[in-house]
Design a protein around this motif. Structure first.
Motif, PDB file in Angstrom:
ATOM      1  N   THR A  93       0.691  -1.268   0.043  1.00 39.06           N
ATOM      2  CA  THR A  93       0.131  -0.047   0.215  1.00 39.06           C
ATOM      3  C   THR A  93       0.829   1.164   0.030  1.00 39.06           C
ATOM      4  O   THR A  93       0.597   1.975  -0.919  1.00 39.06           O
ATOM      5  CB  THR A  93      -0.918   0.123   1.133  1.00 39.06           C
ATOM      6  OG1 THR A  93      -1.780  -1.048   1.118  1.00 39.06           O
ATOM      7  CG2 THR A  93      -1.919   1.183   1.053  1.00 39.06           C
ATOM      8  N   CYS A  94       1.674   1.174   0.840  1.00 35.25           N
ATOM      9  CA  CYS A  94       2.576   2.610   1.007  1.00 35.25           C
ATOM     10  C   CYS A  94       4.098   2.482   0.490  1.00 35.25           C
ATOM     11  O   CYS A  94       4.800   3.711   0.611  1.00 35.25           O
ATOM     12  CB  CYS A  94       2.378   2.914   2.607  1.00 35.25           C
ATOM     13  SG  CYS A  94       3.527   2.094   3.770  1.00 35.25           S
ATOM     14  N   GLY A  95       4.405   0.927   0.401  1.00 36.76           N
ATOM     15  CA  GLY A  95       5.620   1.248  -0.066  1.00 36.76           C
ATOM     16  C   GLY A  95       6.902   1.217   1.246  1.00 36.76           C
ATOM     17  O   GLY A  95       8.030   1.043   0.599  1.00 36.76           O
ATOM     18  N   GLY A  96       6.320   1.223   2.210  1.00 33.68           N
ATOM     19  CA  GLY A  96       7.533   1.331   3.277  1.00 33.68           C
ATOM     20  C   GLY A  96       7.798  -0.048   3.811  1.00 33.68           C
ATOM     21  O   GLY A  96       6.987  -1.102   3.267  1.00 33.68           O
ATOM     22  N   PRO A  97       8.673  -0.362   4.722  1.00 36.39           N
ATOM     23  CA  PRO A  97       8.861  -1.661   5.349  1.00 36.39           C
ATOM     24  C   PRO A  97       7.812  -2.040   6.077  1.00 36.39           C
ATOM     25  O   PRO A  97       7.271  -1.424   6.862  1.00 36.39           O
ATOM     26  CB  PRO A  97      10.279  -1.506   6.024  1.00 36.39           C
ATOM     27  CG  PRO A  97      10.361  -0.002   6.396  1.00 36.39           C
ATOM     28  CD  PRO A  97       9.419   0.603   5.381  1.00 36.39           C
ATOM     29  N   ILE A  98       7.700  -3.583   5.907  1.00 38.86           N
ATOM     30  CA  ILE A  98       6.870  -4.298   6.924  1.00 38.86           C
ATOM     31  C   ILE A  98       7.701  -4.601   8.003  1.00 38.86           C
ATOM     32  O   ILE A  98       8.879  -5.244   8.001  1.00 38.86           O
ATOM     33  CB  ILE A  98       6.218  -5.485   6.130  1.00 38.86           C
ATOM     34  CG1 ILE A  98       5.214  -5.004   5.057  1.00 38.86           C
ATOM     35  CG2 ILE A  98       5.417  -6.376   7.195  1.00 38.86           C
ATOM     36  CD1 ILE A  98       4.776  -6.248   4.258  1.00 38.86           C
ATOM     37  N   GLY A  99       7.190  -4.246   9.174  1.00 40.30           N
ATOM     38  CA  GLY A  99       8.051  -4.556  10.382  1.00 40.30           C
ATOM     39  C   GLY A  99       8.564  -5.965  10.545  1.00 40.30           C
ATOM     40  O   GLY A  99       7.678  -6.771  10.224  1.00 40.30           O
ATOM     41  N   GLU A 100       9.651  -6.229  11.394  1.00 42.07           N
ATOM     42  CA  GLU A 100      10.166  -7.612  11.452  1.00 42.07           C
ATOM     43  C   GLU A 100       9.363  -8.419  12.377  1.00 42.07           C
ATOM     44  O   GLU A 100       8.868  -9.461  12.047  1.00 42.07           O
ATOM     45  CB  GLU A 100      11.415  -7.417  12.133  1.00 42.07           C
ATOM     46  CG  GLU A 100      12.198  -8.762  12.297  1.00 42.07           C
ATOM     47  CD  GLU A 100      13.623  -8.680  13.029  1.00 42.07           C
ATOM     48  OE1 GLU A 100      14.037  -9.628  13.551  1.00 42.07           O
ATOM     49  OE2 GLU A 100      14.257  -7.654  12.752  1.00 42.07           O
ATOM     50  N   ARG A 110       1.140  -8.619   3.559  1.00 42.03           N
ATOM     51  CA  ARG A 110       1.533  -7.924   2.414  1.00 42.03           C
ATOM     52  C   ARG A 110       1.907  -6.211   2.590  1.00 42.03           C
ATOM     53  O   ARG A 110       2.068  -5.464   1.829  1.00 42.03           O
ATOM     54  CB  ARG A 110       0.246  -8.201   1.401  1.00 42.03           C
ATOM     55  CG  ARG A 110       0.281  -9.365   0.948  1.00 42.03           C
ATOM     56  CD  ARG A 110      -1.261  -9.604  -0.135  1.00 42.03           C
ATOM     57  NE  ARG A 110      -1.263 -10.971  -0.438  1.00 42.03           N
ATOM     58  CZ  ARG A 110      -0.772 -11.124  -1.907  1.00 42.03           C
ATOM     59  NH1 ARG A 110      -0.378 -10.090  -2.699  1.00 42.03           N
ATOM     60  NH2 ARG A 110      -0.792 -12.233  -2.365  1.00 42.03           N
ATOM     61  N   THR A 111       1.121  -5.909   3.906  1.00 45.23           N
ATOM     62  CA  THR A 111       0.972  -4.401   4.170  1.00 45.23           C
ATOM     63  C   THR A 111       1.803  -4.273   5.722  1.00 45.23           C
ATOM     64  O   THR A 111       1.650  -5.088   6.528  1.00 45.23           O
ATOM     65  CB  THR A 111      -0.336  -3.946   4.253  1.00 45.23           C
ATOM     66  OG1 THR A 111      -1.279  -4.682   5.308  1.00 45.23           O
ATOM     67  CG2 THR A 111      -1.055  -4.231   2.710  1.00 45.23           C
ATOM     68  N   CYS A 112       2.029  -3.208   5.807  1.00 39.48           N
ATOM     69  CA  CYS A 112       2.590  -2.846   7.243  1.00 39.48           C
ATOM     70  C   CYS A 112       1.424  -2.603   8.269  1.00 39.48           C
ATOM     71  O   CYS A 112       0.305  -2.734   7.917  1.00 39.48           O
ATOM     72  CB  CYS A 112       3.475  -1.483   7.193  1.00 39.48           C
ATOM     73  SG  CYS A 112       2.502  -0.233   6.573  1.00 39.48           S
ATOM     74  N   ILE A 113       1.917  -2.679   9.636  1.00 43.50           N
ATOM     75  CA  ILE A 113       0.838  -2.505  10.557  1.00 43.50           C
ATOM     76  C   ILE A 113      -0.047  -1.224  10.445  1.00 43.50           C
ATOM     77  O   ILE A 113      -1.194  -1.226  10.397  1.00 43.50           O
ATOM     78  CB  ILE A 113       1.298  -2.454  11.764  1.00 43.50           C
ATOM     79  CG1 ILE A 113       1.958  -3.989  12.331  1.00 43.50           C
ATOM     80  CG2 ILE A 113       0.392  -1.944  12.917  1.00 43.50           C
ATOM     81  CD1 ILE A 113       0.746  -4.810  12.846  1.00 43.50           C
ATOM     82  N   ARG A 114       0.517  -0.125   9.935  1.00 41.66           N
ATOM     83  CA  ARG A 114      -0.282   1.278   9.652  1.00 41.66           C
ATOM     84  C   ARG A 114      -1.201   0.886   8.677  1.00 41.66           C
ATOM     85  O   ARG A 114      -2.495   1.175   8.789  1.00 41.66           O
ATOM     86  CB  ARG A 114       0.572   2.084   9.461  1.00 41.66           C
ATOM     87  CG  ARG A 114      -0.072   3.728   9.434  1.00 41.66           C
ATOM     88  CD  ARG A 114       0.822   4.855   9.209  1.00 41.66           C
ATOM     89  NE  ARG A 114       1.594   4.616   7.972  1.00 41.66           N
ATOM     90  CZ  ARG A 114       2.895   4.670   7.911  1.00 41.66           C
ATOM     91  NH1 ARG A 114       3.734   4.684   9.293  1.00 41.66           N
ATOM     92  NH2 ARG A 114       3.659   4.240   7.001  1.00 41.66           N
ATOM     93  N   CYS A 115      -1.041   0.446   7.414  1.00 42.92           N
ATOM     94  CA  CYS A 115      -1.967   0.265   6.471  1.00 42.92           C
ATOM     95  C   CYS A 115      -2.768  -0.877   6.564  1.00 42.92           C
ATOM     96  O   CYS A 115      -3.901  -0.876   6.008  1.00 42.92           O
ATOM     97  CB  CYS A 115      -0.829  -0.008   5.023  1.00 42.92           C
ATOM     98  SG  CYS A 115      -0.161   1.654   4.407  1.00 42.92           S
ATOM     99  N   ALA A 116      -2.568  -1.903   7.236  1.00 42.37           N
ATOM    100  CA  ALA A 116      -3.431  -3.062   7.483  1.00 42.37           C
ATOM    101  C   ALA A 116      -4.566  -2.327   8.502  1.00 42.37           C
ATOM    102  O   ALA A 116      -5.599  -3.147   8.559  1.00 42.37           O
ATOM    103  CB  ALA A 116      -2.699  -4.157   8.304  1.00 42.37           C
ATOM    104  N   GLY A 117      -4.270  -1.502   9.196  1.00 44.19           N
ATOM    105  CA  GLY A 117      -5.437  -0.979  10.292  1.00 44.19           C
ATOM    106  C   GLY A 117      -6.226  -0.088   9.469  1.00 44.19           C
ATOM    107  O   GLY A 117      -7.194   0.510  10.038  1.00 44.19           O
TER     108      GLY A 117
END
Length: 118
Positions: A93-100, A110-117
């Motif tokens: 979604t945002c192109g940023g890293p997905i946290g470890e 497929r998405t980081c926490i911020r975009c998943a929420g």
């Protein structure tokens, strides 16, 4: 330390996840076959036999778990494709890293926490 996971480590983790999912699917197929065989071996009428509803319920539950397992296998395969493409660990979604931590908990994310929420 880089934000993007090591591809070899990610591939190993996803391969383990894939093998575990395949074993689970095989076990569920065996369970489903056993429930179907049990219902075939009885003269149960699901509408009138108190045990019939249980057999139908069990069959439905196992079928649902099988569908869920197949979907997870598809997600694992898609994650392996992202590893090969060099996009694993990058939010779609945002192109940023997905946290470890997120990838540890959900390796197919497929998405980081911020975009998943969102």
């Amino acid at each position: 330390m880089t934000d993007i996971p090591d591809p070899e480590q990610a591939r190993r983790r996803l391969d383990e996840e894939r093998q575990q999912t395949l074993r689970r699917l095989a076990s569920l197929r065996d369970d489903f076959d056993a429930v179907v065989a049990a219902s075939r071996d009885t003269n149960a009428d699901d509408e009138h036999d108190p045990e019939g509803a249980t057999i139908a319920f069990e069959r439905s539950q196992v079928d649902s778990l099988l569908r869920q397992g197949r979907r997870h296998l598809e997600e694992v395969d898609a994650a392996l494709e992202r590893v090969e493409a060099g996009t694993y660990g990058i939010c779609e979604t945002c192109g940023g890293p997905i946290g470890e931590g997120r990838l540890d908990a959900r390796p197919v994310a497929r998405t980081c926490i911020r975009c998943a929420g969102a």
